[in-house]
Design an enzyme around this catalytic site. Structure first.
Site, mmCIF file in Angstrom:
data_model
loop_
_atom_site.group_PDB
_atom_site.id
_atom_site.type_symbol
_atom_site.label_atom_id
_atom_site.label_comp_id
_atom_site.label_asym_id
_atom_site.label_seq_id
_atom_site.Cartn_x
_atom_site.Cartn_y
_atom_site.Cartn_z
ATOM 1 N N HIS A 43 -1.067 -2.384 3.347
ATOM 2 C CA HIS A 43 0.364 -2.167 3.578
ATOM 3 C C HIS A 43 1.006 -3.538 3.713
ATOM 4 O O HIS A 43 0.509 -4.388 4.455
ATOM 5 C CB HIS A 43 0.593 -1.340 4.843
ATOM 6 C CG HIS A 43 1.981 -0.795 4.937
ATOM 7 N ND1 HIS A 43 3.078 -1.601 5.178
ATOM 8 C CD2 HIS A 43 2.472 0.463 4.784
ATOM 9 C CE1 HIS A 43 4.169 -0.851 5.172
ATOM 10 N NE2 HIS A 43 3.828 0.405 4.934
ATOM 11 N N ARG B 215 3.576 -0.719 -3.556
ATOM 12 C CA ARG B 215 2.974 -1.389 -2.409
ATOM 13 C C ARG B 215 1.990 -2.490 -2.803
ATOM 14 O O ARG B 215 1.920 -3.530 -2.159
ATOM 15 C CB ARG B 215 2.250 -0.303 -1.621
ATOM 16 C CG ARG B 215 2.077 -0.592 -0.208
ATOM 17 C CD ARG B 215 1.618 0.644 0.484
ATOM 18 N NE ARG B 215 2.730 1.407 1.016
ATOM 19 C CZ ARG B 215 2.581 2.536 1.696
ATOM 20 N NH1 ARG B 215 1.380 3.021 1.890
ATOM 21 N NH2 ARG B 215 3.624 3.169 2.177
HETATM 22 C C1 SIN Z 1 5.029 3.772 5.828
HETATM 23 O O1 SIN Z 1 5.780 4.360 6.587
HETATM 24 O O2 SIN Z 1 5.310 2.722 5.267
HETATM 25 C C2 SIN Z 1 3.672 4.344 5.589
HETATM 26 C C3 SIN Z 1 3.774 5.576 4.831
HETATM 27 C C4 SIN Z 1 2.638 5.670 3.871
HETATM 28 O O3 SIN Z 1 1.588 5.086 4.095
HETATM 29 O O4 SIN Z 1 2.816 6.309 2.839
#
Ligand code: SIN
Length: 544
Positions: free
Chosen positions: A245, A291
């Site tokens: 992330h 992402r």
């Molecule tokens: C987020 O809120 O960025 C995480 C959601 C996800 O992992 O899809």
């Protein structure tokens, strides 16, 4: 006397207390709850959680759950975004099921009373990276997972046929001749073993972030489900695709707390230490790129500048909107002296989600008969090489439901004897915490956002050396079993990453920086039932 080859502990399985149920569900996140609710229509269910029921990745999900429910949206658009993000490895049929059934499942959640946020009485949708529409449902601002889990737990508590067991750690799958018959548990509260036999078992035990030093995942996410299914002979696929992330809080003394992608969806910028909006240099969609692209761009920028973090800038956004949409992020950051309305928020990428996992068909069935997998632990094919934001709760809901529905079908007599894995007792003492720390350090260093063959080989050889003594230990306590599972899971990732000699999605190799069309295929890993070797897509990779 039962044959007890492949038996883990020096106890007689027959002396272990036994419970029987039609269905056994391991894990109490959204996938496990969906499976339990759906299976309960066909008979008794035992739902076993490693900790307390609401301690799961699902419960911590902030941003939301994606579904094409808006007036300007269609499942086909959601499918196209999912496939685009997935780097060519998504299974189109699995994606179709995800987006179409996802709408039904979300509507059921709404009907069950999940308090999704609304605007003028209508569901309010937000946007996240790589979505072409505002289609993310959210609840209580940034506490979507908690709201969904609470709603589903209430539903489960009203189902008389579901028995919930908290603090039950699944040591191993009980299986014989490629058929699953339940699982062996450690009741961690009382230190007792328990055998649960079931006609039908769903592993929905979540992810593996704790295998790495820096992760958004809770302490329970130690990759147990991957390891127990692997030892039971199930095929795992795409284990090299670990998602980072892009924005987790980077503050000394603070955990790597997730700063939701929805923050960028609502308009926040990423800045380098010079205050420059650097994402525009790396990708056309800038902060709203998929992402993998954002995480990789941040690392490129950090390499360029020599810094250790970048910043999220919300200062140009309406303070009232920030307070309403992100109350938990606001409160968490405030605890570490950061006012997200006025201050820059220091962030950097951390491990968040595993795209690969236990290979399943479209009904969540694994390659082991009567063993199903759903949620993050499973590889249904929907995510490919990079998951689209907020598709994870959706996948858990859709395929958890499908896994539970399969309980309508399979019924078989319980076998005798029951077999699990064999590990000779050695009786030496292991510093579990030290091994866990060492493992997290090497995975973080060598299987991170950028990888290369030499470091992957070093990782495989190091884990192999540690495994020679650590996997043959006998434990009485959860941390020992967990570190064994972490070693196995890390090895599955490392050998898969080593074999994929290209860059695609979340798997980036500095020695193979380009995607290679010949690699438009899945890595599959499996234990050899006869000699315990790890074989990857038909080639032997590792012997424990
Ligand atoms: C987020 O809120 O960025 C995480 C959601 C996800 O992992 O899809």
């Amino acid at each position: 006397m039962p044959i007890q080859e492949r038996f883990l502990l020096s106890v007689d399985l027959e002396s272990v207390p036994l419970m029987r149920s039609r269905a056994l569900v391991i894990g109490s996140g959204v996938a496990g709850l969906a499976a339990a609710i759906s299976a309960a229509r066909h008979g008794p269910v035992i739902l076993a959680a490693k900790g307390i029921l609401d301690d799961s990745n699902s419960n911590q999900a902030q941003g939301g759950i994606a579904a094409a429910l808006g007036e300007d949206d269609q499942p086909e658009l959601h499918a196209a975004d999912t496939m685009e993000a997935g780097g060519g490895l998504c299974d189109p049929e699995a994606v179709r099921i995800l987006v179409e059934e996802g709408r039904l499942r979300c509507q059921e959640l709404i009907d069950l009373g999940t308090p999704f946020d609304r605007e003028n009485g209508e569901i309010a949708f937000t946007r996240e990276g790589a979505h072409s529409r505002r289609r993310i449902l959210h609840a209580n601002g940034d506490a979507t997972g908690r709201a969904i889990v609470a709603t589903m737990l209430t539903r489960v508590s009203h189902l008389p046929g579901v028995l919930c067991l908290e603090n039950h750690f699944a040591i191993d799958i009980l299986h014989r001749d490629g058929v699953c018959y339940g699982a062996l548990f450690l009741d961690t509260k009382y230190g007792r073993l328990l055998r649960v036999e079931a006609a039908f078992t769903v592993v929905a035990s979540g992810g593996l972030g704790q295998v790495f030093r820096e992760t958004t995942n809770p302490a329970v996410a130690t990759g147990d489900g991957y390891a127990i299914c692997y030892r039971a002979g199930a095929v795992l696929q795409d284990m090299e695709f670990v998602q980072f992330h892009p924005t987790t809080l980077y503050r000394a003394g603070a955990p790597r707390f997730l700063i939701s992608e929805a923050v960028r969806g609502e308009g926040a910028y990423l800045l380098n230490q010079m205050g420059e909006r650097f994402m525009t240099r790396y990708a056309e969609a800038a902060e709203l790129s998929p992402r993998d692209v954002v995480s990789q761009s941040i690392f490129k920028e950090l390499n360029r500048t020599g810094d250790t973090f970048v910043s999220l800038d919300l200062r140009h956004l309406d303070p009232a909107l920030i307070a309403e949409r992100f109350p938990n992020i606001m409160a968490f950051c405030a605890d570490y002296g950061i006012d997200i309305v006025q201050d820059l928020v220091p962030v950097r990428p951390a491990v968040h989600y595993m795209m690969g996992g236990v290979k399943t068909d479209l009904d969540a069935a694994t390659s082991v008969k009567n063993l199903y997998a759903a949620g993050e632990v499973a590889s249904t094919g929907v995510h490919g090489a990079n998951r689209l934001a907020s598709n994870s709760l959706l996948e858990a809901l859709v395929f958890g439901h499908r896994a539970g529905a399969a309980a309508a079908e399979d019924i078989h007599p319980f076998p005798d004897p029951l077999l699990t894995r064999r590990l000779p007792a050695k009786g030496t003492r292991l510093d579990v915490e030290d091994l866990s720390r060492s493992l997290k350090a090497i995975t973080w260093r060598n299987i991170g956002v950028y990888r290369n063959g030499i470091h992957l080989l070093e990782t495989v050889e190091t884990i192999r050396a540690w495994s020679t003594f650590a996997l043959s230990e006998q434990f009485q306590m959860r941390p020992g079993f967990e570190v064994q599972n972490m070693l196995t899971t890390a090895m599955l990732i490392a050998v898969s990453a080593m074999r994929r000699t290209e860059s695609r999605g979340a798997h980036q190799r500095s020695d193979y920086p380009e995607s290679n069309p010949e690699w438009l295929s899945h890595n599959q890993v499996q234990i050899d039932r006869l000699d315990g070797e790890m074989s990857i897509s038909g080639r032997l990779a590792w012997k424990p």
